[in-house]
Motif scaffolding. Sequence first.
Motif, PDB file in Angstrom:
ATOM      1  N   TYR B  35      18.609  66.976  47.424  1.00  0.00           N
ATOM      2  CA  TYR B  35      18.015  67.765  46.341  1.00  0.00           C
ATOM      3  C   TYR B  35      16.539  67.834  46.659  1.00  0.00           C
ATOM      4  N   ALA B  40      20.771  62.751  48.333  1.00  0.00           N
ATOM      5  CA  ALA B  40      21.672  62.235  47.303  1.00  0.00           C
ATOM      6  C   ALA B  40      23.014  61.800  47.888  1.00  0.00           C
ATOM      7  N   PRO B  59      28.115  53.091  40.264  1.00  0.00           N
ATOM      8  CA  PRO B  59      27.082  53.026  39.229  1.00  0.00           C
ATOM      9  C   PRO B  59      26.450  54.402  38.993  1.00  0.00           C
ATOM     10  N   SER B  60      25.813  54.511  37.846  1.00  0.00           N
ATOM     11  CA  SER B  60      25.210  55.789  37.473  1.00  0.00           C
ATOM     12  C   SER B  60      24.180  56.223  38.505  1.00  0.00           C
ATOM     13  N   GLY B  61      24.214  57.486  38.847  1.00  0.00           N
ATOM     14  CA  GLY B  61      23.233  58.027  39.787  1.00  0.00           C
ATOM     15  C   GLY B  61      23.615  57.842  41.247  1.00  0.00           C
ATOM     16  N   CYS B  62      24.853  57.388  41.509  1.00  0.00           N
ATOM     17  CA  CYS B  62      25.218  57.121  42.899  1.00  0.00           C
ATOM     18  C   CYS B  62      25.702  58.379  43.613  1.00  0.00           C
ATOM     19  N   GLY B  63      25.896  59.473  42.875  1.00  0.00           N
ATOM     20  CA  GLY B  63      26.242  60.714  43.550  1.00  0.00           C
ATOM     21  C   GLY B  63      27.681  61.159  43.340  1.00  0.00           C
ATOM     22  N   LYS B  64      28.369  60.609  42.360  1.00  0.00           N
ATOM     23  CA  LYS B  64      29.760  60.998  42.130  1.00  0.00           C
ATOM     24  C   LYS B  64      29.857  62.464  41.715  1.00  0.00           C
ATOM     25  N   SER B  65      29.040  62.805  40.712  1.00  0.00           N
ATOM     26  CA  SER B  65      29.092  64.198  40.254  1.00  0.00           C
ATOM     27  C   SER B  65      28.653  65.132  41.366  1.00  0.00           C
ATOM     28  N   THR B  66      27.637  64.717  42.092  1.00  0.00           N
ATOM     29  CA  THR B  66      27.144  65.552  43.183  1.00  0.00           C
ATOM     30  C   THR B  66      28.261  65.847  44.177  1.00  0.00           C
ATOM     31  N   VAL B  78      21.843  75.044  42.214  1.00  0.00           N
ATOM     32  CA  VAL B  78      20.625  74.229  42.217  1.00  0.00           C
ATOM     33  C   VAL B  78      19.644  74.766  43.266  1.00  0.00           C
ATOM     34  N   GLU B 194      34.245  62.925  34.531  1.00  0.00           N
ATOM     35  CA  GLU B 194      34.249  62.110  33.310  1.00  0.00           C
ATOM     36  C   GLU B 194      34.841  62.881  32.140  1.00  0.00           C
ATOM     37  N   HIS B 225      33.732  56.382  34.648  1.00  0.00           N
ATOM     38  CA  HIS B 225      32.948  55.150  34.523  1.00  0.00           C
ATOM     39  C   HIS B 225      33.812  54.019  34.014  1.00  0.00           C
TER      40      HIS B 225
HETATM   41  N1  LIG Z   1      20.011  69.144  39.978  1.00  0.00           N
HETATM   42  C1  LIG Z   1      19.470  68.048  40.532  1.00  0.00           C
HETATM   43  N2  LIG Z   1      18.232  68.126  41.051  1.00  0.00           N
HETATM   44  C2  LIG Z   1      17.679  67.040  41.624  1.00  0.00           C
HETATM   45  N3  LIG Z   1      18.251  65.862  41.676  1.00  0.00           N
HETATM   46  C3  LIG Z   1      19.480  65.715  41.186  1.00  0.00           C
HETATM   47  C4  LIG Z   1      20.159  66.815  40.572  1.00  0.00           C
HETATM   48  N4  LIG Z   1      21.373  66.401  40.146  1.00  0.00           N
HETATM   49  C5  LIG Z   1      21.431  65.079  40.477  1.00  0.00           C
HETATM   50  N5  LIG Z   1      20.326  64.671  41.097  1.00  0.00           N
HETATM   51  C6  LIG Z   1      20.070  63.329  41.626  1.00  0.00           C
HETATM   52  O1  LIG Z   1      21.087  63.004  42.540  1.00  0.00           O
HETATM   53  C7  LIG Z   1      21.522  61.694  42.351  1.00  0.00           C
HETATM   54  C8  LIG Z   1      23.000  61.666  42.085  1.00  0.00           C
HETATM   55  O2  LIG Z   1      23.233  62.265  40.839  1.00  0.00           O
HETATM   56  P1  LIG Z   1      24.703  62.418  40.243  1.00  0.00           P
HETATM   57  O3  LIG Z   1      24.599  63.271  39.060  1.00  0.00           O
HETATM   58  O4  LIG Z   1      25.592  62.865  41.311  1.00  0.00           O
HETATM   59  O5  LIG Z   1      25.045  60.935  39.819  1.00  0.00           O
HETATM   60  P2  LIG Z   1      26.393  60.395  39.142  1.00  0.00           P
HETATM   61  O6  LIG Z   1      26.971  59.451  40.058  1.00  0.00           O
HETATM   62  O7  LIG Z   1      27.221  61.502  38.683  1.00  0.00           O
HETATM   63  O8  LIG Z   1      25.789  59.627  37.892  1.00  0.00           O
HETATM   64  P3  LIG Z   1      26.413  59.516  36.429  1.00  0.00           P
HETATM   65  O9  LIG Z   1      27.490  58.515  36.532  1.00  0.00           O
HETATM   66  O10 LIG Z   1      25.267  58.991  35.627  1.00  0.00           O
HETATM   67  O11 LIG Z   1      26.865  60.852  36.045  1.00  0.00           O
HETATM   68  C9  LIG Z   1      20.719  61.115  41.218  1.00  0.00           C
HETATM   69  O12 LIG Z   1      19.686  60.307  41.775  1.00  0.00           O
HETATM   70  C10 LIG Z   1      20.158  62.294  40.527  1.00  0.00           C
HETATM   71  O13 LIG Z   1      18.874  61.990  40.025  1.00  0.00           O
END
Ligand SMILES: Nc1ncnc2c1ncn2[C@@H]1O[C@H](COP(=O)(O)OP(=O)(O)OP(=O)(O)O)[C@@H](O)[C@H]1O
Lengths: 580, 272
Positions: B35, B40, B59-66, B78, B194, B225
């Motif tokens: 990003y 990420a 854990p939160s922010g590890c990139g699952k959604s990404t 994006v 989720e 989660h």
């Molecule tokens: N649109 C974006 N622009 C910039 N950074 C992003 C964007 N979306 C996510 N990130 C960053 O990428 C990393 C992974 O985010 P992601 O949303 O994939 O986490 P996650 O595992 O889904 O967390 P959660 O469990 O809290 O949903 C995070 O550090 C987040 O800050």
Amino acid sequence: MSAYVNKSAAAPDAEIPISMPTVRMTDLRARGEPFTWALGGALALGCLMIISFLLMVFWNGVTTFVPKDVAVVTSADGTVTAGEPSRTELYKVQPEILQTLKPEVQQAIKDNDGFASRTLYRTGNYDIYNEDFRWVSDYEVAKTEMPADILFAERVEWGPLIARLKSMNIDGQQIEPVDIGNAAFREAHTAARDRRARIAQIEKDDIGRINHKLEELRLDVRRAELKSGRDSPAHVAAQRELEERSKALEVEYKVLADEAARLRDINSRNTATFVEIGGREKQMAMDAIVRIYAANNLDLVDNIGIYISRWWEFVSDEPREANTEGGILPAIFGTAAMTLLMVIAVAPFGVITALYLREYAKQGRLVAFVRISVNNLAGVPSIVYGVFGLGFFAYVLGGSIDQLFYPERLPNPTFGTGGLLWASLTLALLTVPVVIVATEEALAAVPRSMREGSLACGASKWQTIKYIVLPRALPGIMTGIILAMARGAGEVAPLMLVGVVKLAPELPIDGFFPFVHLERSFMHLGFHIFDVGFQSRNSEAGKPMVFVTTMLLIGLIFIMNITAIMVRNKLKRKFKGSQF
Amino acid sequence: MNMDVQTLTFDDTIYHVKKGGQGTVLEINTLNLWYGAAQALHGVTMPIEKGLVTALIGPSGCGKSTLLRCINRMNDLVDGLKITGEMKLQGENIYARGADVIALRKRMGMVFQKPNPFPMSIFENVIYPLRVDGVTDKTILEETVERALKGSALWNEVKDRLQDSALGLSGGQQQRLCIARAIAGDPEVLLMDEPCSALDPIATAKIEDLINELTGHYTIVIVTHNMQQAARVSDNTAFMYLGRLIEYGDTETIFQTPKSPRTQDYVTGRFG
Ligand SMILES: Nc1ncnc2c1ncn2[C@@H]1O[C@H](COP(=O)(O)OP(=O)(O)OP(=O)(O)O)[C@@H](O)[C@H]1O
Ligand SMILES: [Mg+2]
């Protein structure tokens, strides 16, 4: 050691020291009450100003058509004045006049710091007096009466007549004395008015139709000449057609003109003779009297009847007497038509622009620049738009349209001058920033989750916009359009350059093909206010009309806005509950 | 765990994937994602078995959604996104130059964290993927609605009010409606981010039952989660940490005898 004791360091059963709570103060400033009061006060002040403005306009507008009493004032020197008292004020008496007055009057004025009170009477009878209004100082007045037989007549010209009725002359037959309650008088008056209406109808509709046909034929000839050349077979044929048809039309015209002349002749022989308060006589045709009543002898029913009939005339008739009397139907019509056309032009244009800016354009410096420019456009004085509208729309665009489609009418411009279409487009340009800004905001407010939901279903970007984004943004877009409409309907300055006139002979919609004439100049309530109030023969006479017209303009904008808001709320209700 | 992030070292991903017997539907190969300047995802390699449920935990922010949003290229929206590596759906590279994103998305369904029904009737919501395709045949549409709503266990609750606004449904019903919408287009892969986080336990249980029922018909990738949920519904589980895939294998092993100490720490609740 310090006062803080480490909890874990103390023995488990030792007394845990309790820290003394400090009392935290919240002073008045922190509470924000004075601030709240200031905000509330500002709001109240704003509301008060708006409400008093509306009340003033409303009160003046509503009372304008109430029939007023006519006072007959006899002065000490014997002059008599009859008129509607219109207002009273204090004025400084000139020293040379003061000297001519009686000593006790002089003393009274001196006691009053040299001021005396005077009343403005609307005397009417402009054709006799050369004035409509007359000041009478209170010290001059010997007696004031309200005679029951004094009449107030509204006429098609010369403003009101205030006089007594002496006699009536029908086809050379003198009938006297008469009284306006008299059935014979009423009948003669109604008949004369009917004949007048019939004449107007013949001249405007029937003869208008013939003229229209003749004009069409003439244009056909010119068209043929331009297309196939002078004396070409087509041109000659068209000329022959014109000659033949015009003969028939001329016969028709003659019949109608004769009928109108006959009616006019009858009307000229049906007259009434009035005597004004000073004794001078005035004979006038009955059909020139619009409305006549005994001002001091009206009961409630008469009053209400006159009030309603005046209102009806006002909203359903054309103006007369340089716009200070009669109705304003063409102006209402013109305002509504122009605003509607403007909305039709501005809505798609603004929405499409905003859609591109927000959804498709790559958000960068260029787009930011465009956005700032659009916002700044809203601050350009409206007269500048008028100049642009005249220069670009009327002269350049309209001129080209004339060259291309109406060459036979040149050098008379068709679209090459101000008109309804150009005025609407000019206002559309003026209000488009409002729509763009509002639409952009509405688009930005559509939740990302909605767009993603749609895209995840395999919708293209355009499908997403069409099915999801636009419907969701519609209430916001409507708000923008409503604001644009409110701004556009109230704008006058640019219109004076691009098509608004003081008196438009024809409405932009009529019975002749193509029925909607976008090239025609039109009347507008805003301009009408300016014209009646400040451009007419005497602005004193126009003053009440200013208020009524203002009231009507406010009412019209109010109605258009309410309609739009209702539509918007209906749309909003559809999307309610989508937030959680 | 208060290790300094900078000094963390990562071993290669540990794999012990349970096979579904139908081959892999999706192959992710050394996927890196940035990003802007922030990376990420770091070299994620992950085959996804056809017909099975794969859970993504971490854990939160590890990139699952990404990672999940990479699969249907939702991340394209994006700004400043950069991706290297490859991702193949049935052998076709999703990120190939000139790949048809819309056609790709039509082969997948996605369910979001927050229910996002459109402001239309229930019926219109479910058939949205078909509308988009230009299907107008009434019988097809009606059959689809019934099949999708039955598939998402919502049919009995809404069959009498299909023309009512979808916004009048409860949160749990709305989420099941979104699932119906996602499966209406008969996707090869169903992505769920989720899906139960906004729901109460009863609605969650219903959706979990639903996922279990859908197993075999669809390939499901679900981010969660909730460890118990992952354990209950999934066949394979991927544990991610700081943008890396740490361990990917059959769910039982991940939760009972994880091979990586980091997975061990996470599933036993010592961090995250
Ligand atoms: N649109 C974006 N622009 C910039 N950074 C992003 C964007 N979306 C996510 N990130 C960053 O990428 C990393 C992974 O985010 P992601 O949303 O994939 O986490 P996650 O595992 O889904 O967390 P959660 O469990 O809290 O949903 C995070 O550090 C987040 O800050
Ligand atoms: Mg997430």
